[in-house]
Scaffold this active site. Structure first.
Site, PDB file in Angstrom:
ATOM      1  N   GLY A  15      57.611   1.414   0.460  1.00 56.87           N
ATOM      2  CA  GLY A  15      58.661   2.318   0.090  1.00 56.87           C
ATOM      3  C   GLY A  15      58.308   3.301  -0.874  1.00 56.87           C
ATOM      4  O   GLY A  15      57.215   3.319  -1.582  1.00 56.87           O
ATOM      5  N   GLY A  17      60.195   6.124  -3.674  1.00 55.86           N
ATOM      6  CA  GLY A  17      61.218   6.795  -4.064  1.00 55.86           C
ATOM      7  C   GLY A  17      60.998   7.915  -5.317  1.00 55.86           C
ATOM      8  O   GLY A  17      59.635   8.091  -5.422  1.00 55.86           O
ATOM      9  N   GLY A  18      61.704   8.643  -5.728  1.00 58.88           N
ATOM     10  CA  GLY A  18      61.195   9.730  -6.773  1.00 58.88           C
ATOM     11  C   GLY A  18      59.841   9.762  -7.008  1.00 58.88           C
ATOM     12  O   GLY A  18      58.978  10.380  -6.154  1.00 58.88           O
ATOM     13  N   PHE A  19      59.175   9.438  -8.311  1.00 54.47           N
ATOM     14  CA  PHE A  19      57.841   8.910  -8.299  1.00 54.47           C
ATOM     15  C   PHE A  19      57.292   7.751  -8.065  1.00 54.47           C
ATOM     16  O   PHE A  19      56.236   7.510  -8.492  1.00 54.47           O
ATOM     17  CB  PHE A  19      57.534   9.438  -9.673  1.00 54.47           C
ATOM     18  CG  PHE A  19      57.695  11.078  -9.954  1.00 54.47           C
ATOM     19  CD1 PHE A  19      56.415  11.698  -9.319  1.00 54.47           C
ATOM     20  CD2 PHE A  19      58.433  11.892 -10.678  1.00 54.47           C
ATOM     21  CE1 PHE A  19      56.322  13.084  -9.244  1.00 54.47           C
ATOM     22  CE2 PHE A  19      58.393  12.964 -10.712  1.00 54.47           C
ATOM     23  CZ  PHE A  19      57.287  13.874 -10.078  1.00 54.47           C
ATOM     24  N   GLY A  20      58.144   6.669  -7.741  1.00 53.15           N
ATOM     25  CA  GLY A  20      57.774   5.322  -7.512  1.00 53.15           C
ATOM     26  C   GLY A  20      57.204   5.166  -6.008  1.00 53.15           C
ATOM     27  O   GLY A  20      57.380   6.040  -5.232  1.00 53.15           O
ATOM     28  N   VAL A  22      55.519   1.957  -3.430  1.00 52.11           N
ATOM     29  CA  VAL A  22      55.270   0.462  -3.414  1.00 52.11           C
ATOM     30  C   VAL A  22      54.149   0.325  -2.325  1.00 52.11           C
ATOM     31  O   VAL A  22      54.500   0.864  -1.288  1.00 52.11           O
ATOM     32  CB  VAL A  22      56.408  -0.404  -3.323  1.00 52.11           C
ATOM     33  CG1 VAL A  22      56.099  -1.660  -3.170  1.00 52.11           C
ATOM     34  CG2 VAL A  22      57.397  -0.045  -4.243  1.00 52.11           C
ATOM     35  N   LYS A  37      53.359  -1.615  -7.291  1.00 46.31           N
ATOM     36  CA  LYS A  37      54.238  -0.842  -7.314  1.00 46.31           C
ATOM     37  C   LYS A  37      53.588   0.362  -8.394  1.00 46.31           C
ATOM     38  O   LYS A  37      53.195  -0.023  -9.316  1.00 46.31           O
ATOM     39  CB  LYS A  37      55.524  -1.018  -7.929  1.00 46.31           C
ATOM     40  CG  LYS A  37      56.775  -0.134  -7.979  1.00 46.31           C
ATOM     41  CD  LYS A  37      57.999  -0.616  -8.502  1.00 46.31           C
ATOM     42  CE  LYS A  37      59.056   0.390  -8.488  1.00 46.31           C
ATOM     43  NZ  LYS A  37      60.663   0.065  -9.018  1.00 46.31           N
ATOM     44  N   ASP A 182      71.005  -2.146 -10.703  1.00 47.23           N
ATOM     45  CA  ASP A 182      70.574  -1.512  -9.224  1.00 47.23           C
ATOM     46  C   ASP A 182      70.814  -2.471  -8.244  1.00 47.23           C
ATOM     47  O   ASP A 182      69.856  -2.412  -7.339  1.00 47.23           O
ATOM     48  CB  ASP A 182      69.498  -0.929  -9.393  1.00 47.23           C
ATOM     49  CG  ASP A 182      69.178   0.258  -8.376  1.00 47.23           C
ATOM     50  OD1 ASP A 182      70.325   0.666  -7.694  1.00 47.23           O
ATOM     51  OD2 ASP A 182      68.145   0.712  -8.444  1.00 47.23           O
TER      52      ASP A 182
HETATM   53  P1  ATP Z   1      62.732   2.985  -8.430  1.00 51.88           P
HETATM   54  O1  ATP Z   1      62.637   1.851  -9.574  1.00 51.88           O
HETATM   55  O2  ATP Z   1      62.021   4.043  -8.933  1.00 51.88           O
HETATM   56  O3  ATP Z   1      63.943   2.984  -7.918  1.00 51.88           O
HETATM   57  P2  ATP Z   1      62.095   2.054  -5.691  1.00 51.88           P
HETATM   58  O4  ATP Z   1      63.597   1.888  -5.738  1.00 51.88           O
HETATM   59  O5  ATP Z   1      61.583   3.088  -4.937  1.00 51.88           O
HETATM   60  O6  ATP Z   1      61.893   2.529  -7.161  1.00 51.88           O
HETATM   61  P3  ATP Z   1      61.450  -0.848  -5.266  1.00 51.88           P
HETATM   62  O7  ATP Z   1      62.954  -1.161  -4.955  1.00 51.88           O
HETATM   63  O8  ATP Z   1      60.767  -1.692  -6.338  1.00 51.88           O
HETATM   64  O9  ATP Z   1      61.198   0.650  -5.983  1.00 51.88           O
HETATM   65  O10 ATP Z   1      60.597  -0.949  -4.036  1.00 51.88           O
HETATM   66  C1  ATP Z   1      61.130   0.126  -2.967  1.00 51.88           C
HETATM   67  C2  ATP Z   1      60.779  -0.833  -1.713  1.00 51.88           C
HETATM   68  O11 ATP Z   1      59.499  -1.198  -1.440  1.00 51.88           O
HETATM   69  C3  ATP Z   1      61.680  -1.940  -1.675  1.00 51.88           C
HETATM   70  O12 ATP Z   1      62.993  -1.420  -1.205  1.00 51.88           O
HETATM   71  C4  ATP Z   1      61.273  -2.896  -0.725  1.00 51.88           C
HETATM   72  O13 ATP Z   1      61.307  -2.438   0.744  1.00 51.88           O
HETATM   73  C5  ATP Z   1      59.581  -2.626  -0.804  1.00 51.88           C
HETATM   74  N1  ATP Z   1      59.003  -3.627  -1.801  1.00 51.88           N
HETATM   75  C6  ATP Z   1      59.196  -3.693  -3.176  1.00 51.88           C
HETATM   76  N2  ATP Z   1      58.600  -4.596  -3.779  1.00 51.88           N
HETATM   77  C7  ATP Z   1      58.200  -5.316  -2.917  1.00 51.88           C
HETATM   78  C8  ATP Z   1      57.517  -6.612  -2.820  1.00 51.88           C
HETATM   79  N3  ATP Z   1      57.115  -7.315  -3.995  1.00 51.88           N
HETATM   80  N4  ATP Z   1      57.290  -7.340  -1.790  1.00 51.88           N
HETATM   81  C9  ATP Z   1      57.732  -6.584  -0.636  1.00 51.88           C
HETATM   82  N5  ATP Z   1      58.100  -5.330  -0.542  1.00 51.88           N
HETATM   83  C10 ATP Z   1      58.377  -4.703  -1.692  1.00 51.88           C
HETATM   84 MG    MG Z   2      64.950   1.572  -7.601  1.00 52.99          MG
HETATM   85 MG    MG Z   3      64.484   0.106  -4.966  1.00 48.59          MG
END
Ligand code: ATP
Ligand code: MG
Ligand code: MG
Length: 327
Positions: A15, A17-20, A22, A37, A182
């Site tokens: 996944g 997002g912005g600067f994040g 995974v 992440k 969230d």
């Molecule tokens: P932010 O914290 O900036 O909003 P984000 O929403 O992109 O970041 P996460 O929701 O933590 O970050 O992760 C993005 C996606 O990555 C999740 O929706 C999921 O599909 C996948 N993902 C995250 N953590 C895991 C994990 N531990 N195991 C499997 N898939 C994961």
């Molecule tokens: Mg998030």
């Molecule tokens: Mg998320």
């Protein structure tokens, strides 16, 4: 990927997002699969990792460790590209404010601890890598999708079991004086054993300040699922997490994947349900309505929902009633 490749082989990107970001990774030495992440090291990241590290529960994504990596350089051009991406993280905006010396009264303001130095249009960023268990069962979004596409069957027993685990995780978060802020299908995952794992603590916040007073809030998070008070930037408490769970429960039961999504969700937000729903799912409907109350004080606590689930649905003990009968 610098800061990661020393110990991990990257298998896939899960996944972004912005600067994040995974990644699904395999540890070079212990041979196990993990999710890592990568987030920009800000106050937001600090809250995220601290929450994850302190929470220890079967229905919360299991945290392993974290480490910083500070050798990433990003040009202003890249930075602008990311900040123009819809849905990108607020970090960029905050960063821009930081450089112009402006501050807002946001409780999530990252500027104070954000390391930044302008160098010929380049900024230096420190990243934080957060290593956690890999949830191989995917997200609740995927679960809902597969049922709506009729790839898989859904039963009320399964729905109650999953929802019970979600509410158990949320009850634990609230008992630890935190608000997730969230909750949505994207952030609800499934472990190897099919157990619910609540993830993405990127917007986690304390329920009160050091004096025990409610904290003034801003509207961070996905607006589709966001409670009215969070959306309207009013003060809010842990009941803000109950509202999205009402929508999540509904979505697990009822297919709203066709037609005008926007209209349907706004109807739901106003406790107007599709025809037939309240007849087919009388008990669920009563709960969901309460959870979607406009006033947070009228919404039940996670603990109450959990107790009522046990009382009304005697989880797992009743013969499954197939929901697909409605098709
Ligand atoms: P932010 O914290 O900036 O909003 P984000 O929403 O992109 O970041 P996460 O929701 O933590 O970050 O992760 C993005 C996606 O990555 C999740 O929706 C999921 O599909 C996948 N993902 C995250 N953590 C895991 C994990 N531990 N195991 C499997 N898939 C994961
Ligand atoms: Mg998030
Ligand atoms: Mg998320």
């Amino acid at each position: 990927i610098s800061g990661l490749s020393h110990s991990f082989d990257v298998i896939a990107k899960l996944g972004q997002g912005g600067f994040g970001c995974v990644y699904k990774v395999k540890h070079k030495y212990d041979g196990k699969i993990y999710a890592v992440k990568r987030v920009i090291l800000t106050r937001k990241a600090d809250s995220e990792v601290k929450a994850l590290a302190h929470l220890d529960h079967a229905n919360i994504v299991h945290y392993i460790t974290c480490w910083p990596a500070s050798d990433n350089w990003m040009s202003n051009q890249e930075r602008n590209q990311v900040s123009n991406t819809p849905g990108s993280s607020s970090d960029v905006v905050t960063f821009e404010r930081a450089s112009s010396g402006e501050r807002d009264d946001d409780d999530d303001d990252d500027t104070s601890e954000m390391e930044s130095l302008g160098m010929k249009g380049y900024v230096h960023r420190t990243y934080l890598f957060i290593q956690m268990e890999f949830c191989e069962g995917g997200t609740l979004t995927g679960w809902i999708q597969a049922r709506n596409d009729m790839e898989k069957h859904r039963t009320t027993v399964e729905i109650h079991k999953i929802f019970y685990e979600i509410i158990t995780g949320v009850e634990y978060i609230h008992a630890n004086k935190l608000i997730h802020r969230d909750l949505k299908p994207d952030n609800i995952l499934f472990g190897a054993d099919g157990k619910v794992k609540i993830g993405d603590f990127g917007l986690v916040a304390a329920q009160t300040d050091q004096n025990g007073d409610p904290i003034e809030r801003s509207n961070k998070g996905t607006t589709t699922y966001m409670s009215p008070e969070q959306k309207n930037k009013k003060n809010y408490d842990e009941k803000t997490d109950i509202f999205p769970l009402g929508l999540v429960w509904f979505e697990m039961i009822w297919d709203i994947s066709t037609g005008s999504e926007r209209e349907k969700v706004s109807n739901l937000r106003n406790q107007r349900f599709p025809e037939g729903f309240s007849d087919w799912y009388r008990t669920e409907c009563t709960f969901i309505k309460k959870m979607l109350s406009y006033s947070p004080e009228h919404r039940p606590h996670a603990k109450d929902i959990k107790e009522n689930l046990l009382k009304f649905f005697s989880l797992g003990q009743r013969a499954p009633r197939s929901i697909s009968d409605k098709y």
